[in-house]
Design an enzyme around this catalytic site. Structure first.
Site: not given
Ligand SMILES: *Cc1c(COP(=O)(O)O)cnc(C)c1O
Length: 394
Positions: A6, A132, A219, A246
């Site tokens: 980024y 996102y 997600d 994460k």
């Molecule tokens: C960070 C994130 C992703 C992507 O995860 P990566 O391990 O960086 O590929 C997907 N969805 C959400 C909500 C996120 O915060």
């Protein structure tokens, strides 16, 4: 050379160099800093945690990794058992992958093929504005953020709606029969601007998905493991598929898991090989990642991290009470997240350097200054983080 994320490489500030890290602290070439970001909100235990370290190094004596094709092993089995018992209802079928973005791709592929397998023509994906979901192609399409993905405007087969119940109902009324799935970051939209919304939206979404036979995907890559003040938002409203990443590995190793319920799993379970789920990242179920994830969850439960998050939220609310500035549009607090949204993003220029000079690592984005601290943070450390944020406006 390293191509940083980024960043306009031509104008970026030189990154701080991390030499070591321990607890909430990063020891950098510009001093000892409290990490207010938790390495993109993954390092919930802070750094260099003795038990997590021991779990990883102990694991190395057996093997670091074997592929999951044709092989299985104890760390991936115990982690999937643990996730199945921890997640509500029959969210029990764990498909591992190496990152959150891939975990999202897996969830969307599952939803699409679920419909292919049952000979349904449903293909449209419903998603939220300001979402996102990661940086891979389909994740970008279900995402809605100009600032990340402006070079890739295609939104092929995806419809985005705001987090308003009237818009939700209208969408289902008009195109509900064409939808395969509805993907959301539940309650807290992270990288799209730390936007929060009410659980009633998710409850209505669940009811409409049932009524119109649409799969609901949460997600929880960012929200999972306590960040919103809930263990999982899936504890409040149950999706058909949930994606975790994460904090899954306590910030140690990139890994994610897409967990489906029995109905989704059964949509692939057949005598027809063509109904199988054709996906398999090389490093899925990595033994080091699974071992550290299992240990991370053990600590999360044993040390009652949900009480820590509740305390962070309560302390943050008290500290932010009465804070206002004409440049500030809104302060939002949810669980272990606090953000200050400004009217003009230029207001935040220079804040990262200002914070570093006062002992805090911060990385504002868009029009957002935020903190997503490690849950082990102590009151005095959190007070420092919050007062540095507030004092920028003084
Ligand atoms: C960070 C994130 C992703 C992507 O995860 P990566 O391990 O960086 O590929 C997907 N969805 C959400 C909500 C996120 O915060």
């Amino acid at each position: 050379m390293i191509w940083y994320p980024y960043e306009q490489m031509k104008t970026m500030h030189a990154p701080l160099k991390a030499e070591r890290a321990e607890g909430v602290y990063l020891y950098t070439d510009r001093g000892k800093l409290i990490d207010s970001v938790s390495s993109w909100w993954s390092a919930i235990h802070g750094y260099n945690h003795p038990e997590l370290n021991a779990a990883v190094s102990g694991r190395l004596d057996a093997f670091a990794h074997v592929m999951l094709g044709g092989l299985t092993h104890e760390p991936v089995q115990t982690l999937s058992d643990k996730l199945a018992s921890m997640l509500p209802g029959d969210l029990s079928y764990c498909f591992f992958s190496d990152s959150g973005s891939v975990g999202v791709e897996v969830a969307l592929k599952m939803a699409q093929q679920f419909n292919v397998n049952r000979k349904s023509a449903r293909r449209t994906v419903l998603a939220l504005k300001h979402a996102y979901h990661g940086d891979t192609f389909k994740a970008m399409e279900v995402g809605d953020d100009e600032d990340y993905h402006y070079a890739f405007p295609s939104k092929n087969g995806v419809v985005h709606i705001p987090t308003r119940i009237d818009a939700l109902e209208e969408t289902f009324r008009t195109i509900g029969d064409t939808l395969s799935c509805f993907i959301v970051e539940p309650l807290l939209q992270g990288a799209g601007g730390m936007k929060t919304y009410d659980v009633s939206f998710l409850q209505r979404a669940r009811a409409l998905c049932d009524e119109y036979d649409v799969l609901l995907i949460f997600d929880e890559v960012a929200t999972g493991f306590g960040r919103t003040g809930n263990r999982f938002v899936s504890d409040l409203v149950r999706p058909d598929i949930v994606v975790l990443g994460k904090a899954l590995t306590g910030g140690y190793i990139g890994h994610a898991v897409t967990v489906a319920n029995k109905r989704v799993f059964d949509g692939f379970y057949s005598d027809d090989y063509r109904h199988a789920f054709m996906h398999g990242p090389t490093f899925m179920g990595n033994a080091l990642a699974c071992t550290v994830a299992r240990k991370s969850i053990e600590i999360f439960e044993r040390e009652n991290y949900m009480a820590k998050v509740a305390h962070i939220e309560q302390f943050t609310r008290a500290q932010m009470r009465g804070f206002a500035d004409e440049r500030v549009k809104e302060v939002r607090i949810m669980g272990g997240m606090v953000c200050i949204q400004v009217y003009d993003r230029k207001t935040l220029d220079g804040f990262a350097e200002y914070a570093a000079a006062r002992g805090v690592f911060s990385r504002p984005f868009l029009d957002i200054m935020y903190a997503t601290v490690p849950y082990i943070i102590e009151e005095e450390q959190l007070r420092t983080v919050l007062s540095v944020m507030k004092s920028w406006f003084a």
